[in-house]
Structures are given as structure tokens and as C-alpha cells.
Design an enzyme around this catalytic site. Structure first.
Site, short mmCIF file in Angstrom:
data_model
loop_
_atom_site.label_atom_id
_atom_site.label_comp_id
_atom_site.label_asym_id
_atom_site.label_seq_id
_atom_site.Cartn_x
_atom_site.Cartn_y
_atom_site.Cartn_z
N ILE A 1 12.08 104.90 -40.69
CA ILE A 1 12.10 104.27 -42.02
C ILE A 1 11.89 102.77 -41.86
CG2 ILE A 1 13.30 104.11 -44.24
CD1 ILE A 1 15.09 106.42 -43.35
N PRO A 2 10.67 102.36 -41.49
CA PRO A 2 10.41 100.92 -41.37
C PRO A 2 10.49 100.26 -42.74
CG PRO A 2 8.40 102.19 -41.11
CD PRO A 2 9.52 103.17 -41.19
N HIS A 3 10.96 99.01 -42.74
CA HIS A 3 11.12 98.32 -44.01
C HIS A 3 11.07 96.82 -43.80
CE1 HIS A 3 15.40 97.68 -42.91
NE2 HIS A 3 15.24 98.84 -42.35
N ALA A 4 10.67 96.13 -44.85
CA ALA A 4 10.59 94.67 -44.82
C ALA A 4 10.59 94.17 -46.25
CB ALA A 4 9.33 94.22 -44.10
N ILE B 1 9.09 101.11 -46.54
CA ILE B 1 9.58 100.46 -47.75
C ILE B 1 9.29 98.97 -47.66
CG2 ILE B 1 11.58 99.99 -49.21
CD1 ILE B 1 12.92 102.36 -47.62
#
Length: 153
Positions: A65-68, A103
Site C-alpha cells: 500500500i504505497p502512499h504519499a 494512495i
């Protein structure tokens, strides 16, 4: 916040071709840029990769679940990518990642960002749901699976 409020079928990529973390994330971000051409894809990818350098978002069980966050983003955006062969993602269990929820949110929208992460995590605890995401044939059927799960909560 429902995932279907921040995700579109055009943000689902059922056949990622890259077998590397950077390549897969680049594919997803390139797809996001097609839906949101005003977003700076190079900067988005840079922010996501910077977050990955802090610690991998590969949470195990074939999931990442990569996110920034980025100043050009006005609302939460969720995208999904799938790799049938698996991607080396430095996951916590050291296993390949097959399901990626990415996300991107606005700077300062910490609560909304956390809610989206929690919702996705909750959904992915359901092994039947994960299997459905893995076996779905099209972006539309993946979106339908997400929408059905979304409607349960």
C-alpha cells in the site's frame, strides 16, 4: 470515506508488466497521470519512492500500500495495480507483491489519508476479497469487487 469515492475504473491496472518496485509504481503513476493530466507524474513518483526509502509499504501476504502526499493533489486518489507473477517489493515477509493499492493525498489531509489506509487494510484482511482481486479478469471486475466490499462497511 468509501474507496469508490476516490477510485475510478481508469485507475485499475490489472496487468502490471514490471517486476520491480520502481517499475510497477511508475506504471501506476503513469496511469494516474492519464486520468489526472494536471498532476506532475515525476514529482508524484518521486514522493512515493521517497516514502518507500523510509520503509517499504509491502505489508506481507502479497500486498503493498504505497502512499504519499503532494501539494498538487486536491483530493485523495486511490489506484490499484496487480502483478500475477509478483514484484520484488522489499515486503515485510520478503515475499513477492501481487496486489498494490496506491494512495496519493493532499498535503495536510492526514486524517483522510489515514482513513483510506485503514479502510484498504481492513478490506485486505479478508482472504476471499484478496483472492477475488487476484483472479478477476478485467479492471471492471476488480472495480466491482472493490465496490461490493465498500458497500459492506
Amino acid at each position: 470515506m468509501k474507496l469508490t469515492e476516490i477510485m475510478r475504473e481508469t485507475l485499475i491496472f490489472p496487468e502490471l508488466s514490471s517486476q520491480t518496485k520502481a517499475g510497477a509504481l511508475q506504471e501506476i503513476v503513469a496511469g494516474i497521470s492519464k486520468t489526472f493530466p494536471n498532476l506532475p507524474s515525476n514529482e508524484l513518483l518521486s514522493g512515493i519512492m521517497e516514502r518507500e526509502r523510509l520503509s517499504s509499504t509491502g505489508i506481507g501476504s502479497g500486498i503493498a500500500i504505497p502512499h504519499a502526499k503532494h501539494a498538487a493533489v486536491q483530493e485523495q486518489i486511490a489506484a490499484f495495480g496487480r502483478s500475477r507473477v509478483g514484484i520484488s517489493f522489499d515486503a515485510i515477509d520478503q515475499k513477492p507483491v501481487h496486489l498494490i493499492f496506491l494512495i496519493i493525498g493532499p498535503v495536510g489531509a492526514n486524517e483522510a489519508h489515514t482513513q483510506v489506509l485503514a479502510r484498504i487494510s481492513k478490506f485486505l484482511h479478508d482472504t476471499t476479497f484478496r483472492e477475488r482481486l487476484f483472479t478477476a479478469e478485467t479492471a471492471q471486475s476488480i472495480y466491482e469487487a472493490i465496490a461490493e466490499k465498500d458497500a459492506q462497511y
